[in-house]
Write a protein that holds these residues in place. Structure first.
Motif, short mmCIF file in Angstrom:
data_model
loop_
_atom_site.label_atom_id
_atom_site.label_comp_id
_atom_site.label_asym_id
_atom_site.label_seq_id
_atom_site.Cartn_x
_atom_site.Cartn_y
_atom_site.Cartn_z
N MET A 181 0.74 -1.10 -0.04
CA MET A 181 0.05 -0.08 -0.08
C MET A 181 0.85 1.28 -0.07
N ILE A 182 1.93 1.26 0.73
CA ILE A 182 2.88 2.40 0.67
C ILE A 182 3.33 2.63 -0.69
N ALA A 183 4.19 1.41 -1.24
CA ALA A 183 4.31 1.54 -2.81
C ALA A 183 3.16 2.01 -3.63
N ASP A 184 2.06 1.74 -3.38
CA ASP A 184 1.16 2.08 -4.10
C ASP A 184 0.84 3.71 -4.02
N ALA A 185 1.03 3.87 -2.84
CA ALA A 185 0.76 5.51 -2.52
C ALA A 185 1.99 6.32 -3.17
N VAL A 186 3.08 5.82 -3.11
CA VAL A 186 4.30 6.73 -3.96
C VAL A 186 3.75 6.48 -5.37
N HIS A 187 3.25 5.64 -5.63
CA HIS A 187 2.78 5.56 -7.29
C HIS A 187 1.69 6.71 -7.41
N SER A 188 0.87 6.84 -6.69
CA SER A 188 -0.31 7.63 -6.79
C SER A 188 0.56 9.33 -6.56
N LEU A 189 1.36 9.36 -5.83
CA LEU A 189 2.27 10.72 -5.64
C LEU A 189 2.84 11.18 -7.04
N SER A 190 3.52 10.10 -7.72
CA SER A 190 3.94 10.26 -9.01
C SER A 190 2.95 10.77 -9.98
N ASP A 191 1.82 10.21 -9.83
CA ASP A 191 0.69 10.32 -10.83
C ASP A 191 0.12 11.85 -10.38
N PHE A 192 0.21 12.09 -9.25
CA PHE A 192 -0.02 13.62 -8.84
C PHE A 192 0.83 14.60 -9.45
N LEU A 193 2.16 14.25 -9.37
CA LEU A 193 3.25 15.41 -9.96
C LEU A 193 3.07 15.35 -11.34
N THR A 194 2.96 14.31 -12.14
CA THR A 194 2.78 14.49 -13.55
C THR A 194 1.73 15.09 -14.15
N ASP A 195 0.55 15.08 -13.38
CA ASP A 195 -0.52 16.17 -13.67
C ASP A 195 -0.14 17.67 -13.84
N PHE A 196 0.93 17.94 -12.88
CA PHE A 196 1.30 19.35 -12.80
C PHE A 196 2.18 19.27 -14.14
N VAL A 197 3.12 18.31 -14.70
CA VAL A 197 3.88 18.30 -15.90
C VAL A 197 3.18 18.59 -17.01
N VAL A 198 1.98 18.02 -16.98
CA VAL A 198 1.03 18.06 -18.12
C VAL A 198 0.46 19.42 -18.31
N ILE A 199 0.26 20.10 -17.29
CA ILE A 199 -0.34 21.51 -17.46
C ILE A 199 0.67 22.45 -17.65
N ILE A 200 1.83 22.37 -17.15
CA ILE A 200 2.83 23.21 -17.40
C ILE A 200 3.27 23.18 -18.97
N MET A 201 3.57 21.71 -19.29
CA MET A 201 4.03 21.77 -20.85
C MET A 201 2.81 22.04 -21.71
N ARG A 231 -4.30 4.62 -15.38
CA ARG A 231 -4.63 3.08 -15.55
C ARG A 231 -3.50 2.45 -14.76
N SER A 232 -2.21 3.00 -15.04
CA SER A 232 -1.28 2.08 -14.18
C SER A 232 -1.39 2.13 -12.58
N ASP A 233 -1.91 3.07 -12.12
CA ASP A 233 -2.34 3.22 -10.79
C ASP A 233 -3.48 2.21 -10.63
N ALA A 234 -4.58 2.21 -11.47
CA ALA A 234 -5.45 1.15 -11.19
C ALA A 234 -4.90 -0.18 -11.06
N LEU A 235 -3.92 -0.58 -12.24
CA LEU A 235 -3.49 -1.88 -12.13
C LEU A 235 -2.74 -2.05 -10.77
N SER A 236 -2.06 -1.19 -10.29
CA SER A 236 -1.01 -1.18 -9.08
C SER A 236 -2.01 -1.42 -7.87
N SER A 237 -3.06 -0.75 -7.70
CA SER A 237 -3.86 -1.05 -6.75
C SER A 237 -4.76 -2.51 -7.04
N ILE A 238 -5.02 -3.06 -8.20
CA ILE A 238 -5.41 -4.35 -8.36
C ILE A 238 -4.42 -5.37 -7.73
#
Length: 299
Positions: A41-61, A162-169
């Motif tokens: 679950m902690i690993a999954d949380a780190v993955h979700s954190l990276s997902d959160f950060l990439t949202d900002f990458v998308v907006i900036i780019m 989707r990778s976060d969803a797979l991670s959580s599965i």
């Protein structure tokens, strides 16, 4: 296809919705992972954190790629969107290897050094289930909108959801089995984390492969080039297309070609034919398609 300003607003709006979901999940997963004694679950949380950060990458780019053509970028800023896709892929690579290392270390400790792991609690399991449902929903919504808006960075970000969803599965299966079977089978929790890392790395490689191909000026797919040839063939008085060159800049296509026309045509007639070709190509590939046509007399 909406205009550039509407497209930008829609992408930002959808990305912000995803980032809000990610923020809530990051907090919930870290709490469930720590309180519920679950490394998966902690690993999954780190993955979700990276997902959160990439949202900002998308907006900036996106802000950069949506800038109009200027003296320094006469083909526009679309490559910044492709660059965003590459960055997302690289972040997923780091996340995948991090989860793989953490899970492998725990499995090694149990099998080689006889360490004992505490079975995770049901709290971690139910948070994982909630994550699967919410992230798959965000993926479906984002990928549909991304295709409609022709945004490769948005589609890449959807795959991150989707990778976060797979991670959580994988996490929910490992945690659920460990909860049911007790401490002796707590090793299933880090094993689930290792399985999850495989899916994350696979998606990351696919994203990087696609974006790097565009950065290296790879031609459009054969079916697209065949479609261009069909358009040329449908134009009366135009024949023998050759020297076709294609590439993609962000969400826009760049197409150049040589075509032959009757040498007795006036300059005005050949210009009108070239304009007709441009209109037909833009109807198929988008109004922002960049087209260069060199006209030669038919021999």
């Amino acid at each position: 296809m909406p205009d550039a300003k509407t497209r930008e607003k829609e992408i930002v709006r959808i990305t912000i919705i995803g980032s809000i979901v990610n923020a809530v999940l990051v907090v919930a997963k870290f709490i469930a992972g720590i309180v519920g004694h679950s490394s998966a679950m902690i690993a999954d949380a780190v993955h979700s954190l990276s997902d959160f950060l990439t949202d900002f990458v998308v907006i900036i780019m996106l802000k950069i790629s949506s800038k109009p053509i200027d003296d320094d970028h006469k083909y526009g800023h679309g490559k910044f969107e492709t660059l965003a896709t590459t960055i997302i892929g690289l972040l997923l690579i780091f996340v995948g290897f991090g989860i793989l290392y953490g899970g492998a270390e725990k499995v090694y400790g149990v099998l080689v050094h006889g360490k004992t792991l505490v079975a995770p609690s049901w709290l971690a399991f139910w948070v994982a289930i909630i994550s699967v449902i919410s992230k798959e929903g965000i993926y479906q919504y984002t990928v549909i909108k991304g295709k409609h808006l022709n945004s490769e960075a948005m589609i890449a970000n959807a795959w991150h959801h989707r990778s976060d969803a797979l991670s959580s599965i994988g996490t929910s299966i490992g945690i659920g089995a460990a909860c049911l079977l007790g401490d002796k089978w707590a090793i299933l929790d880090p094993i689930a984390a290792i399985i999850v890392s495989y899916f994350i790395l696979k998606i990351a490689i696919q994203l990087i492969k696609t974006s790097v191909s565009q950065l290296l000026e790879k031609s459009l797919p054969k079916q697209d080039e065949d479609k261009i040839e069909q358009i040329i063939s449908s134009c009366e008085g135009v024949s023998q297309m050759h020297h076709l060159r294609t590439r993609q800049i962000g969400s826009n296509h760049v197409i150049s070609m040589h075509v032959r026309m009757d040498g007795s045509m006036s300059l005005m007639e050949s210009h009108d034919k070239a304009t007709e070709i441009e209109h037909k190509i833009r109807e198929s590939f988008g109004k922002d398609t960049i087209i260069n046509i060199h006209v030669e007399p038919l021999k």
